[in-house]
Design an enzyme around this catalytic site. Structure first.
Site, PDB file in Angstrom:
ATOM      1  N   CYS A 348       0.868  -1.179   0.000  1.00  0.00           N
ATOM      2  CA  CYS A 348       0.000   0.000   0.000  1.00  0.00           C
ATOM      3  C   CYS A 348       0.903   1.227   0.000  1.00  0.00           C
ATOM      4  O   CYS A 348       1.055   1.936   0.998  1.00  0.00           O
ATOM      5  CB  CYS A 348      -0.913  -0.029   1.225  1.00  0.00           C
ATOM      6  SG  CYS A 348      -2.147   1.275   1.208  1.00  0.00           S
ATOM      7  N   GLU A 349       1.526   1.456  -1.145  1.00  0.00           N
ATOM      8  CA  GLU A 349       2.558   2.484  -1.282  1.00  0.00           C
ATOM      9  C   GLU A 349       2.742   2.775  -2.762  1.00  0.00           C
ATOM     10  O   GLU A 349       3.042   1.879  -3.556  1.00  0.00           O
ATOM     11  CB  GLU A 349       3.871   1.973  -0.687  1.00  0.00           C
ATOM     12  CG  GLU A 349       4.998   2.966  -0.684  1.00  0.00           C
ATOM     13  CD  GLU A 349       4.848   4.001   0.425  1.00  0.00           C
ATOM     14  OE1 GLU A 349       5.036   5.191   0.113  1.00  0.00           O
ATOM     15  OE2 GLU A 349       4.538   3.624   1.567  1.00  0.00           O
TER      16      GLU A 349
END
EC number: 4.1.1.20
Length: 440
Positions: A348-349
């Protein structure tokens, strides 16, 4: 837009040594993906290319797995440690302390209190990158063996973040402060083994010649009867097609000429060390990941794999390029037409992208068309791959596998989520519960 052609079999990156597609696929099926794989024969071949140096001292930060360290020790390679943990790794791998050949040397720019106690306890030579290190070692253990790591005022590196010299680098004692450092050596009666200069030059032999000349100049300025000099590391690795291969004989000959000049002045042998890290292990390792999703996003086409920058940090940190190949689930190479593809991971980046340049701009690369379940192989990832990995997004560390001839063995099992959480669940001081807010 016309799709680019897939690389021909001659252009396709090859798996290292005895590792082939079916063996890789079998390891992936047994241990799951993502996983690291290394070829032992490739490491040994790289060691052999540096045998002309008196001492090959492996910079274990490149890949510090105990089994890799044991392989190095069995091949007669010494080791450099940059933390207390790396000292303990070297000891666990069978390296001893003491002796004229100094199997373990500790290199850093500072010493925390715990590490200072440990190097003094074991008598491990300290390669000092700051005057304060010399003073702290000298106060704790007068007469302790030390090296001085010099920052000569210039540097070299494949990225601004890997440049190890010059005024923007934290590494080493600034060349203008050599006299101050020698005064500390004298004050505490420290045993000055030699001078160390980690600049690296890749295939820029003109630059390397300047580095060698600077080493001779610094030894003369020191005016000490040293026993050794260290060329440091920084030997280049051809990560992309067309990158030149380093001429290790020429590299040695330039350093040997500097050494011979010092021998004639000092009147006794001077040990010549080299400190390679990625040169020994980069080409021996690959990261295998499974394709789990693929989707068009505007003008880009994304292929998403189950490895992230928590596993392979180099592209996100340095904009490093790693060649890729694609295998089906049985290990057969995909040879279909290539498509410009953005390879990305599961984190999640937004920066979790393998095909980017330094600064973070996404850069699609030609990749054979993939299906979900295929294996994407990131080549030349044996250095600064597993050793730089993290548990970001609470993702456990992944397995490592060593291929040695006909043998394939697990050298690090996959970390479990329970192991990841354990340090936070161990008994400790009780925390007073805080009242919950009324959700109304």
């Amino acid at each position: 837009m016309t799709s680019p052609s897939a690389p021909s079999s001659a252009e396709r990156p090859r798996l290292p040594g005895a590792l082939d597609g079916p063996r890789l696929a079998a390891a992936a099926a047994e241990h799951g993906t993502p996983l690291w794989l290394y070829d032992a024969a490739t490491i040994r071949a790289q060691i052999d290319r540096l045998r002309r140096f008196d001492v090959i001292r492996y910079a274990q930060k490149a890949c510090s797995n105990l089994h890799i360290l044991r392989l190095m020790r069995e091949e007669g390679v010494h080791v450099d440690a940059v933390s207390e943990g790396e000292i303990e790794r070297a000891l666990a791998a069978g390296y001893r302390v003491g002796g004229d050949d100094e199997p373990i040397v500790f290199t850093a720019d500072l010493l925390n209190r715990s590490t200072l106690r440990r190097v003094v306890e074991l008598g491990i030579p300290v390669n000092a990158g700051s005057p304060q290190m010399l003073d702290q070692v000298g106060r704790a253990a007068p007469g302790h063996p030390v090296w001085i790591r010099i920052n000569p005022g210039f540097g070299h590196g494949h990225s601004r973040k890997t440049n190890t010299g010059g005024e923007h680098s934290k590494h080493g004692i600034w060349h203008e402060h050599l006299e101050e450092s020698l005064a500390l050596v004298d004050r505490h009666g420290l045993d000055l083994v030699g001078l160390h200069m980690h600049i690296g030059s890749g295939v820029d032999y003109g630059h390397l010649e300047s580095v060698c000349e600077t080493m001779v100049k610094q030894v003369r300025m020191a005016g000490r009867d040293i026993r050794a000099i260290s060329a440091g590391g920084g030997l280049s690795v051809p990560y992309t097609p067309g990158d030149p291969e380093i001429d290790t004989d020429r590299y040695f000959e330039l350093w040997d000429a500097a050494r011979r000049e010092l021998v004639s002045e000092l009147g006794h042998p001077v040990r010549l060390e080299i400190e390679p890290g990625r040169f020994l292990v980069a080409g021996a390792g690959v990261l295998a990941a499974e394709v789990r999703a693929q989707k068009p996003v505007g003008s880009n086409y994304f292929v998403l794999v189950d490895a992230g920058f928590n596993d392979l940090m180099r592209p996100a940190m340095y904009g490093s390029n790693h060649r890729v190949s694609v295998l089906d689930a049985d290990g057969a190479p995909r040879a279909s037409d290539a498509r410009d593809t953005v390879l990305a991971g599961p984190l999640c980046e937004s920066g979790d992208v393998f095909t980017q340049v330094e600064g973070g701009d996404v850069e699609p690369v030609p990749v054979p068309r993939t299906d979900v379940g295929d294996l994407v192989v990131f080549h030349d990832t044996g250095a600064y791959g597993a050793s730089m990995s993290s548990t970001y997004n609470s993702r456990p560390l992944i397995p490592e596998v060593l291929v040695d001839g006909a043998e394939t063995r697990l050298i690090r099992r996959r970390q479990t989520v329970a192991e990841l959480l354990a340090p936070e669940l161990e008994p400790g001081p009780a925390l007073s519960p805080r009242p919950s807010r009324d959700p109304r």
